[in-house]
Enzyme design. Sequence first.
Site, PDB file in Angstrom:
ATOM      1  N   SER A  29       0.849  -1.187   0.000  1.00 33.02           N
ATOM      2  CA  SER A  29       0.000   0.000   0.000  1.00 33.02           C
ATOM      3  C   SER A  29       0.888   1.241   0.000  1.00 33.02           C
ATOM      4  CB  SER A  29      -0.892   0.011   1.238  1.00 33.02           C
ATOM      5  OG  SER A  29      -0.113   0.357   2.373  1.00 33.02           O
ATOM      6  N   LYS A  30       0.254   2.369  -0.045  1.00 36.55           N
ATOM      7  CA  LYS A  30       0.957   3.659  -0.075  1.00 36.55           C
ATOM      8  C   LYS A  30       2.004   3.785   1.033  1.00 36.55           C
ATOM      9  CE  LYS A  30      -2.015   7.235  -2.104  1.00 36.55           C
ATOM     10  NZ  LYS A  30      -2.203   6.508  -3.291  1.00 36.55           N
ATOM     11  N   ARG A  31       1.723   3.144   2.176  1.00 34.41           N
ATOM     12  CA  ARG A  31       2.666   3.239   3.286  1.00 34.41           C
ATOM     13  C   ARG A  31       4.052   2.735   2.886  1.00 34.41           C
ATOM     14  NH1 ARG A  31       1.845  -0.348   7.023  1.00 34.41           N
ATOM     15  NH2 ARG A  31       0.365  -1.462   5.715  1.00 34.41           N
TER      16      ARG A  31
END
Length: 489
Positions: free
Chosen positions: A252-254
């Site tokens: 994910s973006k993390r």
Amino acid sequence: MEIKVRYAPSPTGLQHIGGVRTALFNYLFARSAGGKFILRLEDTDRTRFDEGFVKNLYDTFQWLGLPWDEGPDVGGPCGPYVQSERFQVYARYAQDLVSAGKGYYCFCSAERLEALRQAREGSSEVGYDRRCRDLSPAEAADRVAAGETHTIRLKIPLGETTRFTDQLLGDIIWKNEDINPDPVLLKSDGFPTYHLANVIDDHLMGISHVLRAQEWLPSTPLHVIMYRSFGWEPPVFCHLPMVMGQDGKKLSKRHGATSIDEFRKQGYLPEALLNYVALLGASYQEGQDLYTLQELSEFFRLEKLNKSPAVFDYKKLAWYNEQYIRRKSDAELAELALPYAVSAGLFSGQKPGAEHLRAFQDAMPLIRERVSFLPEIPGKIQYLFSEPAIPSAAEFIPKKADLPKTIELLTLGRGFIETLAGMADSEGENFIKAQAEQAGVKLGDLMMPLRVALTGSRISPPLFGSIRILGAKRSLDRIDRALATLGNS
Ligand code: GLU
């Protein structure tokens, strides 16, 4: 059997690594088996639909160089390939299910369903309580004819199990009681749900294999029941391993960039991205890392998919990017890097002229092996296009030397510039070595002040190439400015 596969994105977000991996595996499978790969837009969720996401889809795949054989833009025998243009088809098939006793009209209001949900909160019972399942068909038909609001639900056979063989995961068996009870297929506004449109289209479009992300696995028993209810043979299912970040959580973006747009802006090459994504959960040839799309198409096998999740490694991807940057010709690399150079102000805000372009292209061999990403290029060769600030005297002075010695070395080096400017790099190197020897100075001591004067830094791309691109006159000017500064220090 004719092999036909599809990528069926819902345009509710930007294209990201997971979607591209699904599309790529479908493409590769089709190519490896002499089959067809189609694109179908699953735009039934009108609230989350955005035309911009459709554009992003086309842009992304064009940039990646991954074409489909049939699709909304290229047409084909099974069109339309956009679900919002096929609503009558879904409504008709849903009616057929009701007529065949495999589906039923449901008149439960949204309020009732919400109350049911709340009442069941915390209990093990979930979903619809099947209240309308046993209405007599005649009564239900009358209520529909009278205009009463209704949906169409699937009548899941009770007391049975549903099994299918996933190409990768093997036999999957579900008790029908564990499947979401009698889900809605056609909503009260006549819109199909994902399940209805997806199953009907896969059947009507002749899809032989469904290769999709593992998150869809829980929907598959339901889909298999739907195929059976329609009297159709289900396709072969193959649920692809998840893509995780290095912490073992879903990518994910993390973790970093995930949308292809971001990778593109960060200066990744499409070949690198495709090559790396192709390895997320699949293997090809022992000992080979770099593959063209053509090679991947040749070597792809469903049997070589991995069951375990794939881990996305940004460092590995950067390595691939370096490899593909190194394989570009000067002209190709210059063309790719030019937009970054313009926006970095390399040409002082001007449109680059022919001379700039030539120098820019000539500079590519100097940095090709020194960058991982395209946007790093302008900064590395800035000194070729604008005068670097002259560093303090201390920067010029080689180890164990002093200022007068440094001025002497730089003056000595100055004398070789005319010759060096006309030489190939290897020639230049031999020449300057011989000169250093003759003068009884260390090669490094001779080079250091020259490097600082010409590039503004002790660390720079290769010096002889830089002299060649700068030309003798500009090189001499820089040395003279440096000498003046040193003389005044
Ligand atoms: N429209 C679904 C998605 O967005 C397709 C799932 C499937 O491949 O069946 O991923």
